[in-house]
Design an enzyme around this catalytic site. Structure first.
Site, short mmCIF file in Angstrom:
data_model
loop_
_atom_site.label_atom_id
_atom_site.label_comp_id
_atom_site.label_asym_id
_atom_site.label_seq_id
_atom_site.Cartn_x
_atom_site.Cartn_y
_atom_site.Cartn_z
N HIS A 130 0.88 -1.18 0.00
CA HIS A 130 0.00 0.00 0.00
C HIS A 130 0.92 1.23 0.00
O HIS A 130 0.87 2.06 0.91
CB HIS A 130 -0.94 -0.03 1.20
N ASN A 325 -11.73 -0.46 -5.77
CA ASN A 325 -11.88 0.65 -4.82
C ASN A 325 -12.68 1.72 -5.54
O ASN A 325 -12.22 2.28 -6.54
CB ASN A 325 -10.51 1.23 -4.41
N TYR A 327 -14.86 5.33 -5.29
CA TYR A 327 -15.19 6.53 -4.50
C TYR A 327 -16.08 7.52 -5.25
O TYR A 327 -16.93 8.16 -4.66
CB TYR A 327 -13.91 7.28 -4.09
C1 PNW Z 1 -7.34 5.59 -1.76
N1 PNW Z 1 -8.25 9.81 -6.53
O1 PNW Z 1 -6.64 6.57 -2.40
C2 PNW Z 1 -6.29 4.86 -0.97
O2 PNW Z 1 -6.23 3.49 -1.21
C3 PNW Z 1 -6.31 5.16 0.49
O3 PNW Z 1 -5.03 4.96 1.02
C4 PNW Z 1 -6.82 6.55 0.72
O4 PNW Z 1 -6.72 6.96 2.05
C5 PNW Z 1 -8.26 6.58 0.27
O5 PNW Z 1 -8.39 6.17 -1.08
C6 PNW Z 1 -8.93 7.93 0.42
O6 PNW Z 1 -8.26 8.88 -0.34
C7 PNW Z 1 -7.12 7.36 -3.42
O7 PNW Z 1 -7.65 10.89 -6.71
C8 PNW Z 1 -6.51 8.58 -3.59
O8 PNW Z 1 -9.17 9.47 -7.30
C9 PNW Z 1 -6.88 9.39 -4.64
C10 PNW Z 1 -7.87 8.97 -5.51
C11 PNW Z 1 -8.49 7.74 -5.33
C12 PNW Z 1 -8.11 6.95 -4.29
#
Ligand code: PNW
Length: 516
Positions: A130, A325, A327
């Site tokens: 990670h 993952n 978001y």
């Molecule tokens: C993930 N984006 O990171 C990571 O796996 C984690 O470590 C992190 O804390 C979490 O999401 C929240 O940020 C990302 O820019 C960082 O799209 C940036 C992005 C997506 C995931």
């Protein structure tokens, strides 16, 4: 259906063996950065430069999970969450990265952590990488970190060591977390370790003067990380899997996309291209043994490396499950302009607003995160369709609440924004499973604890547990934590017919409508 609910004969909404969990990562929670022989990683080095992390904060202590994990296991137990995703800090067990130099104290720590979890009835799921690469690999002549193909061999040795050392306890291995994020932000934008990018690419790059090439290095670093993954899966299968009986895969971050201009066919096409440039970049090599055509067609000038025949064969099928993952999502617009730089290679750009100025979803506390639950169901369907219906685990999904860090702790506990986010996303996933028949096998909420959010330091919180950084790192479960507890219980109730399952999902939908 509501009657059958009342009679207590309802079905479990999701399969009985569905895995519910939360997720963490070593660098973000452990702290104890120079304790008991831990070696330095590239994030220790990166964060030591002023101006790179919000308020120059560091993860030296972070949540101090290294010392406080019994308390955090207690939180998992209180909430009845049966699975925890953690990562191993490579340099805590191998301080220089090298398997000939083992730090027994680090090995002892993970054995104690895994034993404590198992004793509490919680299954540990382990990410091998990670983002916390040994700093020793930042010093190769000419080439740095994942740019050096030999790092793939080092990773394979490290993975071998972990399978051998912890494989009697760990039955679920995730080789890599989000290759796109650490290569694109670490070698393209430059705001993550190792902080490389083209000086001409943006003011940040000029400022850090870090050296790099944003139009080539993300592809090279990602290529080597994919090879590292394939080697580690081969090692696991050849030497351990049969005896240990575990499973292995990788997790991939991907936004979904919607057309910027709904009446422009090219913008509809751009959706698939955008997802192929994210999920497909790592999904296609694992399933088909090569990069997506969407990428090979568009990345000009030989900048996208190709896999040789033996590596392609090794990659093909190098998964027992596919990880996701999820978001956020964005609108995408076809530009037609061939790119020669990382940000526009796909000949589209993306935006949070569409042609009519509509925002795809509310902003979280993170600038890159707009809330768009329908994208979750859609990307799950996309993965199912493109990859012949694989088993899928959602290894991260979660949100930062606007302004949360500015609130006094007592008010931050009432995290309605996160409750809605988690609820709406889980409902989309339930629909994907029940109606679209996507084989989602588990869901891990990011994150168990507020933690070190990379360049945002402690200023952005993703936890279902509040960590008070001004008061001895005291932990308090937020409302979203209790809601997650209820959801897990409700969605996992008893067994029965799938018709009744849908009934419960609808019941939750009604609840949501009533709340609004
Ligand atoms: C993930 N984006 O990171 C990571 O796996 C984690 O470590 C992190 O804390 C979490 O999401 C929240 O940020 C990302 O820019 C960082 O799209 C940036 C992005 C997506 C995931």
């Amino acid at each position: 259906m509501l009657l059958s609910l009342a009679l207590g004969t309802i079905a479990s909404v999701l399969p009985k063996d569905f895995k519910w969990g939360t997720a963490t990562a070593a660098f973000q929670v452990e702290g104890a950065w120079n304790v008991s022989g831990r070696g330095q990683c590239i994030w220790d080095y990166f964060q030591s430069f002023p101006g790179r992390i919000y308020m120059n904060e560091t993860a030296h202590v972070a949540d101090d999970l290294y010392h406080r994990y019994p308390q955090d296991i207690q939180i998992m137990n209180t909430l009845g969450i049966p699975n925890l995703r953690v990562s191993i800090s490579w340099t805590r067990i191998l301080p220089t990265g090298d398997v000939n130099n083992v730090n027994q104290a680090g090995v002892d720590f993970y054995n104690q952590l895994f034993d404590a979890l198992l004793a509490a009835g919680i299954t540990p799921w382990v990410t091998l990488f990670h983002w916390d690469l040994p700093q020793t690999y930042n010093n190769f002549t000419n080439q740095s970190t994942w740019l050096n193909p030999d790092v793939a061999n080092k990773f394979n040795d490290y993975a071998d060591f972990c399978f051998n050392t912890f494989g009697n306890k760990i039955k679920h291995w995730i080789t890599m977390n989000e290759i796109q994020t650490f290569t694109w932000i670490g070698y393209g934008v430059g705001t993550h370790a190792p902080g490389r990018c083209s000086p001409s690419w943006g003011s940040w790059c000029a400022e850090i003067g870090g050296g790099g090439n944003s139009s080539t290095e993300p592809y090279i670093a990602a290529h080597n990380a994919l090879i590292a993954h394939a080697l580690a899966v081969q090692t696991y299968r050849n030497k351990y899997q049969k005896a240990q009986g575990g499973k292995i895969g990788m997790t991939i971050s991907s936004a979904y996309a919607e057309p910027w201009n709904i009446s422009e066919p090219q913008d509809h096409n751009a959706v698939d291209v955008a997802v192929a440039f994210q999920y497909g970049w790592f999904g296609d090599p694992q399933v088909f043994g090569h990069y997506p055509k969407e990428m090979t067609d568009r990345i000009t000038g030989g900048r996208l490396p190709a896999f040789n025949e033996s590596m392609s064969a090794l990659l093909k099928g190098s998964y027992d499950f596919l990880g996701l993952n999820y978001y956020t999502s964005s609108y995408v617009h076809y530009t037609g302009v061939p790119g020669d730089n990382f940000g526009n290679d796909g000949r589209f750009w993306s935006s949070a607003t569409n042609a009519t100025g509509h925002l795809i979803g509310p902003y979280a506390d993170s600038t890159w995160l707009n809330v768009y639950p329908p994208g979750f169901r859609k990307i799950l369907r996309w993965i199912k369709n493109r990859y012949n219906d694989p088993h899928i685990y959602v290894f991260e999904n979660g949100v930062s609440c606007p302004g949360e860090s500015q609130l006094p702790p007592a008010l931050a506990l009432n995290d309605t924004f996160r409750m809605n986010y988690v609820f709406d996303h889980i409902m989309e996933m339930v629909d994907a499973v029940l109606h679209d028949k996507v084989k989602v096998k588990g869901y891990f909420l990011w994150s168990l604890l507020d933690n070190f959010e990379w360049t945002d330091g402690f200023n952005v919180r993703f936890g279902i547990t509040y960590v008070d950084y001004n008061n001895n790192l005291t932990r308090t479960i937020k409302d979203s934590g209790y809601m997650y507890q209820n959801l897990i219980q409700s969605l996992g109730e008893t067994t029965g017919s799938s018709e009744n399952s849908i009934g419960l999902s609808e019941r939750f939908k009604n609840l949501r409508t009533l709340d609004e």
